[in-house]
Design an enzyme around this catalytic site. Structure first.
Site, short mmCIF file in Angstrom:
data_model
loop_
_atom_site.label_atom_id
_atom_site.label_comp_id
_atom_site.label_asym_id
_atom_site.label_seq_id
_atom_site.Cartn_x
_atom_site.Cartn_y
_atom_site.Cartn_z
N ASP A 1 -2.66 7.61 -8.11
CA ASP A 1 -3.04 8.87 -7.44
C ASP A 1 -4.51 8.84 -7.03
OD1 ASP A 1 -2.68 11.37 -6.41
OD2 ASP A 1 -2.64 12.41 -8.34
N ASN B 1 7.62 12.07 -1.62
CA ASN B 1 6.61 11.57 -0.68
C ASN B 1 7.15 11.44 0.75
OD1 ASN B 1 4.90 9.40 -3.08
ND2 ASN B 1 4.44 11.49 -2.46
C1 FPP Z 1 -1.05 8.64 -4.25
O1 FPP Z 1 -2.30 8.98 -3.69
C2 FPP Z 1 -0.62 7.38 -3.74
C3 FPP Z 1 0.53 7.16 -3.03
C4 FPP Z 1 1.49 8.22 -2.71
C5 FPP Z 1 0.85 5.83 -2.53
C6 FPP Z 1 0.48 4.70 -3.45
C7 FPP Z 1 0.65 3.45 -2.74
C8 FPP Z 1 -0.15 2.37 -2.82
C9 FPP Z 1 -1.28 2.18 -3.75
C10 FPP Z 1 0.12 1.23 -1.97
C11 FPP Z 1 1.48 0.79 -2.29
C12 FPP Z 1 1.72 -0.55 -2.09
C13 FPP Z 1 2.71 -1.27 -2.66
C14 FPP Z 1 3.00 -2.56 -2.11
C15 FPP Z 1 3.54 -0.85 -3.80
P1 FPP Z 1 -2.37 10.24 -2.76
O2 FPP Z 1 -2.17 9.81 -1.36
O3 FPP Z 1 -1.40 11.28 -3.23
O4 FPP Z 1 -3.84 10.69 -3.00
P2 FPP Z 1 -4.40 12.18 -2.92
O5 FPP Z 1 -3.71 12.94 -4.02
O6 FPP Z 1 -5.85 11.98 -3.18
O7 FPP Z 1 -4.08 12.68 -1.55
#
Ligand code: FPP
Length: 237
Positions: free
Chosen positions: A16, A64
């Protein structure tokens, strides 16, 4: 490294803070995911080096899919990129990669990459990385229930024989329960992550955004785990 550290068998990470990491730098959310992507590979290898046998990574929840199409498409392409560009390093480290979650409605290119990763790494035995991709804990329990009911209807299982072991056996993956759940970015929620498996897990909520979650931060998390007194519902020792 402190040789006396007790290493948990199964650690889960709720990835996150990619979006906020990017926002604070005036970058697009995609740039945050890209930075998270590279951090993720480092975390997988470091977990193996620490001796963590199972690492579950919550990288894409069923919810998501409600995000903007552009962001979802970017993440889907990253999952393909995992196979094309980063998977070999996981192979070189003897890591077996598995996936938890529903296949529907993941695009074919992602499913193909997941299938190749699963097949090619299936005999690796140094450590297991479980990507929770299009995953939801409640949906996992729903799918588990359906599988068990079907076995009863087919006459292969009687209701009296449904035990906790049977429930476990019908989850997405046959892996040990979670010992430790880390959620980066300071949010204090489980957000539908491995609800059944996290029953007796310890929790840790560092404020660090995932793209900044270094090996040192991971090590500190394990040190914190060693301070916990796990009782599993019994008396204090
Ligand atoms: C949460 O941060 C993260 C995600 C929903 C995606 C996580 C994915 C990756 C790290 C890359 C994945 C790659 C592979 C190959 C598995 P957020 O976007 O919710 O952050 P925020 O809460 O600050 O908006």
């Amino acid at each position: 490294m402190n040789e006396n550290l007790f290493i948990p068998t199964h650690v889960g990470i709720i990835v996150d803070g990619n979006g906020r990491w990017a926002q604070e730098r005036g970058l697009s959310r995609s740039k945050g995911h890209k930075a998270g992507f590279y951090r993720l590979k480092e975390v997988c290898i470091y977990a193996k080096e620490l001796g963590i046998k199972y690492l579950s990574l919550y990288v894409f929840s069923t919810e998501n899919f409600k995000r903007e199409k552009k962001e979802v498409d970017y993440l889907m392409n990253l999952f393909v990129k995992l196979y094309e560009e980063e998977f070999q390093e996981l192979m070189d480290n003897g890591i077996k990669v598995i996936f938890s979650g529903r296949r529907e409605p993941l695009p074919k290119k992602v499913l193909d990459a997941m299938d190749k990763i699963t097949e090619e790494s299936k005999n690796n035995s140094e450590a297991v990385v479980n990507f929770c991709l299009n995953y939801g804990g409640q949906t996992e329990m729903l799918d588990m229930t359906k599988k068990i009911v079907q076995q009863v209807i087919d006459g292969n299982l009687s209701v009296d024989d449904i035990t906790l072991d049977v429930l476990q056996d019908n989850l997405y993956q046959k892996i040990p329960p979670l010992d430790y759940v880390i959620r980066t970015s300071g949010e204090l929620r489980l957000s539908n992550f491995m609800l059944y498996q996290a029953s007796y897990a310890e929790f840790y909520f560092p404020k660090t955004y995932f793209p900044d979650f270094t090996k040192n931060d991971f090590y500190d998390a394990i040190v914190e785990f060693n301070r916990r007194n796990r009782r599993f519902g019994g008396n204090a020792s």
